[in-house]
Design a protein around this motif. Structure first.
Motif, PDB file in Angstrom:
ATOM      1  N   ALA A  10       0.839  -1.203   0.000  1.00 12.28           N
ATOM      2  CA  ALA A  10       0.000   0.000   0.000  1.00 12.28           C
ATOM      3  C   ALA A  10       0.872   1.250   0.000  1.00 12.28           C
ATOM      4  O   ALA A  10       1.837   1.351   0.767  1.00 12.28           O
ATOM      5  CB  ALA A  10      -0.913  -0.012   1.213  1.00 12.28           C
ATOM      6  N   VAL A  11       0.531   2.196  -0.865  1.00 16.28           N
ATOM      7  CA  VAL A  11       1.235   3.479  -0.939  1.00 16.28           C
ATOM      8  C   VAL A  11       0.193   4.590  -1.042  1.00 16.28           C
ATOM      9  O   VAL A  11      -1.001   4.343  -1.228  1.00 16.28           O
ATOM     10  CB  VAL A  11       2.191   3.537  -2.155  1.00 16.28           C
ATOM     11  CG1 VAL A  11       3.334   2.548  -1.986  1.00 16.28           C
ATOM     12  CG2 VAL A  11       1.442   3.290  -3.460  1.00 16.28           C
ATOM     13  N   GLY A  12       0.642   5.822  -0.912  1.00 12.21           N
ATOM     14  CA  GLY A  12      -0.261   6.965  -0.995  1.00 12.21           C
ATOM     15  C   GLY A  12      -0.669   7.272  -2.421  1.00 12.21           C
ATOM     16  O   GLY A  12      -0.134   6.732  -3.397  1.00 12.21           O
ATOM     17  N   GLU A  13      -1.623   8.180  -2.536  1.00 17.09           N
ATOM     18  CA  GLU A  13      -2.111   8.619  -3.839  1.00 17.09           C
ATOM     19  C   GLU A  13      -0.956   9.161  -4.684  1.00 17.09           C
ATOM     20  O   GLU A  13      -0.156   9.974  -4.214  1.00 17.09           O
ATOM     21  CB  GLU A  13      -3.152   9.720  -3.649  1.00 17.09           C
ATOM     22  CG  GLU A  13      -3.664  10.330  -4.929  1.00 17.09           C
ATOM     23  CD  GLU A  13      -4.589  11.513  -4.682  1.00 17.09           C
ATOM     24  OE1 GLU A  13      -4.991  12.162  -5.665  1.00 17.09           O
ATOM     25  OE2 GLU A  13      -4.874  11.806  -3.500  1.00 17.09           O
ATOM     26  N   PRO A  14      -0.828   8.737  -5.935  1.00 17.69           N
ATOM     27  CA  PRO A  14       0.244   9.256  -6.790  1.00 17.69           C
ATOM     28  C   PRO A  14       0.010  10.720  -7.146  1.00 17.69           C
ATOM     29  O   PRO A  14      -1.128  11.156  -7.334  1.00 17.69           O
ATOM     30  CB  PRO A  14       0.177   8.360  -8.031  1.00 17.69           C
ATOM     31  CG  PRO A  14      -1.207   7.816  -8.054  1.00 17.69           C
ATOM     32  CD  PRO A  14      -1.636   7.704  -6.624  1.00 17.69           C
ATOM     33  N   LEU A  15       1.106  11.462  -7.229  1.00 13.42           N
ATOM     34  CA  LEU A  15       1.051  12.884  -7.589  1.00 13.42           C
ATOM     35  C   LEU A  15       2.025  13.124  -8.739  1.00 13.42           C
ATOM     36  O   LEU A  15       3.070  13.776  -8.571  1.00 13.42           O
ATOM     37  CB  LEU A  15       1.404  13.759  -6.385  1.00 13.42           C
ATOM     38  CG  LEU A  15       0.535  13.594  -5.131  1.00 13.42           C
ATOM     39  CD1 LEU A  15       1.132  14.381  -3.973  1.00 13.42           C
ATOM     40  CD2 LEU A  15      -0.902  14.055  -5.409  1.00 13.42           C
ATOM     41  N   PRO A  16       1.705  12.625  -9.929  1.00 14.34           N
ATOM     42  CA  PRO A  16       2.673  12.683 -11.038  1.00 14.34           C
ATOM     43  C   PRO A  16       3.005  14.087 -11.501  1.00 14.34           C
ATOM     44  O   PRO A  16       4.084  14.310 -12.065  1.00 14.34           O
ATOM     45  CB  PRO A  16       1.973  11.886 -12.146  1.00 14.34           C
ATOM     46  CG  PRO A  16       0.509  11.976 -11.821  1.00 14.34           C
ATOM     47  CD  PRO A  16       0.451  11.963 -10.322  1.00 14.34           C
ATOM     48  N   ASP A  17       2.118  15.035 -11.280  1.00 12.57           N
ATOM     49  CA  ASP A  17       2.348  16.396 -11.764  1.00 12.57           C
ATOM     50  C   ASP A  17       2.825  17.348 -10.664  1.00 12.57           C
ATOM     51  O   ASP A  17       2.910  18.565 -10.889  1.00 12.57           O
ATOM     52  CB  ASP A  17       1.059  16.954 -12.391  1.00 12.57           C
ATOM     53  CG  ASP A  17       0.578  16.126 -13.568  1.00 12.57           C
ATOM     54  OD1 ASP A  17       1.450  15.660 -14.335  1.00 12.57           O
ATOM     55  OD2 ASP A  17      -0.639  15.927 -13.709  1.00 12.57           O
ATOM     56  N   TRP A  18       3.121  16.812  -9.476  1.00 16.00           N
ATOM     57  CA  TRP A  18       3.495  17.680  -8.366  1.00 16.00           C
ATOM     58  C   TRP A  18       4.836  18.355  -8.598  1.00 16.00           C
ATOM     59  O   TRP A  18       5.800  17.724  -9.028  1.00 16.00           O
ATOM     60  CB  TRP A  18       3.568  16.896  -7.057  1.00 16.00           C
ATOM     61  CG  TRP A  18       4.127  17.730  -5.940  1.00 16.00           C
ATOM     62  CD1 TRP A  18       5.368  17.633  -5.381  1.00 16.00           C
ATOM     63  CD2 TRP A  18       3.476  18.818  -5.292  1.00 16.00           C
ATOM     64  NE1 TRP A  18       5.521  18.582  -4.411  1.00 16.00           N
ATOM     65  CE2 TRP A  18       4.380  19.338  -4.343  1.00 16.00           C
ATOM     66  CE3 TRP A  18       2.224  19.409  -5.420  1.00 16.00           C
ATOM     67  CZ2 TRP A  18       4.078  20.406  -3.518  1.00 16.00           C
ATOM     68  CZ3 TRP A  18       1.910  20.479  -4.603  1.00 16.00           C
ATOM     69  CH2 TRP A  18       2.824  20.968  -3.664  1.00 16.00           C
ATOM     70  N   LYS A  19       4.888  19.649  -8.321  1.00 13.07           N
ATOM     71  CA  LYS A  19       6.129  20.416  -8.347  1.00 13.07           C
ATOM     72  C   LYS A  19       6.196  21.265  -7.086  1.00 13.07           C
ATOM     73  O   LYS A  19       5.165  21.729  -6.594  1.00 13.07           O
ATOM     74  CB  LYS A  19       6.187  21.316  -9.585  1.00 13.07           C
ATOM     75  CG  LYS A  19       6.222  20.562 -10.903  1.00 13.07           C
ATOM     76  CD  LYS A  19       6.242  21.533 -12.072  1.00 13.07           C
ATOM     77  CE  LYS A  19       6.246  20.776 -13.407  1.00 13.07           C
ATOM     78  NZ  LYS A  19       6.215  21.720 -14.552  1.00 13.07           N
ATOM     79  N   PRO A  20       7.386  21.478  -6.545  1.00 18.84           N
ATOM     80  CA  PRO A  20       7.496  22.356  -5.374  1.00 18.84           C
ATOM     81  C   PRO A  20       6.859  23.710  -5.652  1.00 18.84           C
ATOM     82  O   PRO A  20       6.887  24.221  -6.773  1.00 18.84           O
ATOM     83  CB  PRO A  20       9.013  22.479  -5.173  1.00 18.84           C
ATOM     84  CG  PRO A  20       9.562  21.231  -5.781  1.00 18.84           C
ATOM     85  CD  PRO A  20       8.684  20.928  -6.959  1.00 18.84           C
ATOM     86  N   ARG A  21       6.279  24.291  -4.609  1.00 21.83           N
ATOM     87  CA  ARG A  21       5.547  25.542  -4.749  1.00 21.83           C
ATOM     88  C   ARG A  21       6.460  26.737  -4.483  1.00 21.83           C
ATOM     89  O   ARG A  21       7.483  26.607  -3.808  1.00 21.83           O
ATOM     90  CB  ARG A  21       4.363  25.577  -3.765  1.00 21.83           C
ATOM     91  CG  ARG A  21       3.445  24.377  -3.840  1.00 21.83           C
ATOM     92  CD  ARG A  21       3.128  23.945  -5.266  1.00 21.83           C
ATOM     93  NE  ARG A  21       2.539  25.028  -6.056  1.00 21.83           N
ATOM     94  CZ  ARG A  21       2.618  25.098  -7.385  1.00 21.83           C
ATOM     95  NH1 ARG A  21       3.288  24.192  -8.070  1.00 21.83           N
ATOM     96  NH2 ARG A  21       2.025  26.094  -8.007  1.00 21.83           N
ATOM     97  N   PRO A  22       6.118  27.892  -5.005  1.00 20.43           N
ATOM     98  CA  PRO A  22       6.938  29.086  -4.740  1.00 20.43           C
ATOM     99  C   PRO A  22       6.820  29.545  -3.300  1.00 20.43           C
ATOM    100  O   PRO A  22       5.829  29.269  -2.619  1.00 20.43           O
ATOM    101  CB  PRO A  22       6.354  30.131  -5.706  1.00 20.43           C
ATOM    102  CG  PRO A  22       4.961  29.671  -5.973  1.00 20.43           C
ATOM    103  CD  PRO A  22       4.997  28.165  -5.918  1.00 20.43           C
TER     104      PRO A  22
END
Length: 233
Positions: A10-22
């Motif tokens: 089991a793993v968490g929800e994937p976030l393929p488009d995540w980028k660090p925020r400003p």
């Protein structure tokens, strides 16, 4: 929904488009009843005078600092924090008087994970229980979620600070739990209560804020027709 890796773990929800925020900036945020300005020495005298309107020092009890006894002490504190990026402090300005009536900050800023906290909330009597008090919180939340794209917005308080706990719940934060013996503050143990709003919850909370803040939600005497909690139902 559950998610699993190639090993069927089991793993968490994937976030393929995540980028660090400003990082948040020293910007001005304008609302109908108030605006937020980066804290500066220009605000110090009016803020100090506003805090003197309290009948006692009870408003300092859960703040990390002891009360400033003179305007010079308060100015020294302001000078020591206005160049910091974390916490990043804002003055809350009454649009009618154009005077500062309180302060708060963005803090514990984590762009890599998209988490940010509102803290160091210090309202004067000129701000308490006003539309401005709520609009100021909404302006900062809106900046974090809509402009900066953070995914988690936190509120933490001393577990003994019942007004702060009630304020968090009224504003739409979810209670997450109590960190026992999290700190020693002013010679006393502090258990810290954690609250949050996450990005998936923000659209509904934002809609409720905008409905509550609408001039149509207040009568001629400025009394609310619907509470903020009712606007979320």
């Amino acid at each position: 929904m559950s998610y699993f890796n190639e090993l069927n773990q089991a793993v968490g929800e994937p976030l393929p488009d995540w980028k660090p925020r400003p990082l948040p900036q020293r910007v001005m945020l304008r609302g109908r009843t108030c605006c937020l300005e980066p804290l500066s020495l220009d605000h110090a005298e009016a803020l100090y005078a506003a805090y003197q309107l309290f009948s006692d020092d009870g408003h300092w009890t859960w703040l990390p600092r002891e009360p400033d006894k003179t305007i010079e002490e308060y100015k020294r504190w302001v000078a020591s924090v206005i160049t910091l990026n974390d916490p990043l402090l804002f003055a809350i300005i009454d649009n009618k008087s154009n005077q500062p009536v309180g302060t708060f900050s963005l803090m514990h800023i984590d762009p890599e994970n998209g988490t940010i906290e509102v803290g160091h909330v210090h309202y004067s009597p000129l701000l308490e229980k006003t539309i401005m008090a709520t609009e100021a919180q909404w302006l900062l939340m809106n900046y974090a979620f809509e402009t900066l794209g953070y995914r988690r917005y936190e509120w933490k308080c001393n577990s003994c600070n019942e007004p702060s706990r009630k304020a968090a719940l009224r504003l739409g934060f979810q209670y997450e739990g109590r960190f026992r013996q999290a700190a020693v503050v002013k010679g006393h143990n502090r258990d810290t209560d954690w609250f949050s709003i996450i990005d998936k919850e923000w659209p509904a909370i934002n809609q409720a804020f905008q409905h509550w803040l609408s001039p149509d939600n207040f009568d001629q005497d400025g009394k609310q027709k619907q509470s903020l909690q009712a606007c979320r139902m």
